[in-house]
Design a protein around this motif. Structure first.
Motif, short mmCIF file in Angstrom:
data_model
loop_
_atom_site.label_atom_id
_atom_site.label_comp_id
_atom_site.label_asym_id
_atom_site.label_seq_id
_atom_site.Cartn_x
_atom_site.Cartn_y
_atom_site.Cartn_z
N LEU A 1 93.73 -94.57 8.99
CA LEU A 1 93.08 -93.46 8.70
C LEU A 1 92.60 -93.47 7.32
O LEU A 1 92.98 -94.31 6.36
N VAL A 2 91.33 -93.20 7.04
CA VAL A 2 90.33 -93.26 5.68
C VAL A 2 90.31 -91.72 5.17
O VAL A 2 89.68 -90.85 6.05
N HIS A 3 90.53 -91.41 3.89
CA HIS A 3 90.24 -90.01 3.51
C HIS A 3 88.76 -89.90 3.09
O HIS A 3 88.28 -90.95 2.62
N VAL A 4 88.10 -88.95 3.84
CA VAL A 4 86.81 -88.94 3.80
C VAL A 4 86.37 -87.40 3.02
O VAL A 4 87.17 -86.60 3.02
N LEU A 5 85.23 -87.33 2.50
CA LEU A 5 84.65 -86.14 2.07
C LEU A 5 85.50 -85.25 0.99
O LEU A 5 86.17 -84.29 1.37
N PHE B 1 85.83 -81.60 0.00
CA PHE B 1 86.39 -80.72 0.80
C PHE B 1 87.94 -80.60 0.67
O PHE B 1 88.58 -79.63 1.37
N ASP B 2 88.45 -81.56 -0.22
CA ASP B 2 90.04 -81.37 -0.53
C ASP B 2 90.30 -79.87 -0.98
O ASP B 2 89.59 -79.36 -1.72
N HIS C 1 100.41 -79.86 -2.29
CA HIS C 1 99.64 -80.95 -1.73
C HIS C 1 98.42 -80.43 -1.41
O HIS C 1 98.06 -79.51 -2.06
N SER C 2 97.72 -81.26 -0.80
CA SER C 2 96.21 -81.09 -0.23
C SER C 2 96.20 -81.20 1.19
O SER C 2 96.51 -81.89 1.81
N ASP D 1 98.09 -84.16 2.97
CA ASP D 1 97.81 -85.43 2.39
C ASP D 1 98.97 -86.20 2.68
O ASP D 1 99.12 -87.54 2.90
N TYR D 2 100.19 -85.59 2.56
CA TYR D 2 101.54 -86.48 3.01
C TYR D 2 101.51 -87.05 4.30
O TYR D 2 102.49 -87.88 4.54
#
Length: 297
Positions: A252-256, A259-260, A169-170, A243-244
């Protein structure tokens, strides 16, 4: 001193009581684990010390600490316990019974997304299997019997532990749509309030895993993922989530994305317990919940 060589002269129950004290460091806690009163625990310990002719513990303000002789006895006692587990596993295999208590140590999000569905599937087939799920930042010691299974982010190196890769995962950063409408899409964390686990702050670690965040404004701290999620959805700031979790939360929105941070998750069990039927069934059920990815067989 050879505890195993003296096994015929010992009462296995005395050894069990010794192990419970070594694991809990309190007579009262050991009594609770064993389902007896504190006086019985003290009597069993005294009987073992008399039989072995050594002092096994010294009482300190922090609890019951093992003496050097107690440390040596602990190693042999653990091997005796492992042998008992093996015998129990063979007995179950012979008569087909699968029952017992399985203690699982993991994080709150892994428990919610993977462990709970696995236990539901297990109990539909084996209703006599019970589970205790403990979550938190503290790392449990499987070899001392703190738990039967652990789901960890670090692969073990001790040969007495068996492990299987559970998933990949991340950790990602997320913000609510309302927050982004108000503040705009971030190009860095500077100037943005963040939301994080309070334990990470209290233990002196970084509020976000693998990110340097000195000088950033911590807007909210909490001790559960549910509160962190609620705060992020409410638009209080930017949160880091697996991430799961984050990818499945509406709003919610994945940002930046730079940086993952990818990571692996490991399912770990003591070698001595991996053949215990109830533990094996629960392990297989947890592994069956892992997400399928391209290339999986």
């Amino acid at each position: 001193m050879d505890l195993e060589g003296s096994a015929r002269a010992l009462d296995w129950n005395d050894v069990r009581f010794f192990l419970a004290i070594a694991r809990t460091r309190r007579l009262a806690k050991a009594a609770k684990v064993l389902g007896v009163d504190q006086t019985t625990v003290g009597r069993r310990l005294a009987a073992l010390e008399e039989r072995l002719r050594v002092e096994l513990f010294v009482r300190t303000p922090a609890g019951w600490d093992l003496t050097p002789a107690g440390e040596r006895v602990l190693q042999s006692a653990q091997r005796m316990a492992e042998a008992a587990e093996e015998l129990s596993a063979h007995a179950v295999a012979e008569d087909g019974r699968i029952e017992g208590l399985v203690r699982i140590a993991t994080s709150d999000t892994l428990a919610e997304y993977f462990v709970v569905p696995a236990i539901r599937a297990v109990q539909a087939r084996y209703p006599a299997i019970r589970a205790v799920v403990n979550t938190g930042f503290a790392r449990v010691d499987l070899l001392r019997g703190d738990a039967d299974l652990a789901i960890r982010l670090v692969r073990p190196t001790d040969p007495r532990l068996a492990y299987r890769r559970f998933a990949e995962h991340s950790f990602r950063l997320y913000a609510s749509r309302e927050y982004l409408q108000e503040r705009g899409m971030p190009d860095s964390l500077v100037g943005h309030p963040i939301i994080t686990y309070d334990e990470a702050m209290r233990l002196g670690g970084q509020p976000f895993r693998h990110l340097q965040t000195e000088g950033l404004h911590v807007a909210l701290q909490a001790n559960t993922a549910h509160v962190l999620l609620a705060a992020a959805v409410a638009g209080i700031g930017i949160v880091q989530l697996p991430d799961y979790v984050g990818d499945t939360v509406p709003g919610l929105v994945h940002v930046l994305p730079n940086f993952d941070k990818p990571y692996r998750v490991w399912l770990v069990v003591a070698q001595a317990k991996r053949r215990v039927a109830a533990i094996r069934v629960v392990s297989d059920a947890i592994l069956a919940t892992r997400p399928r990815r391209a290339g999986d067989l």
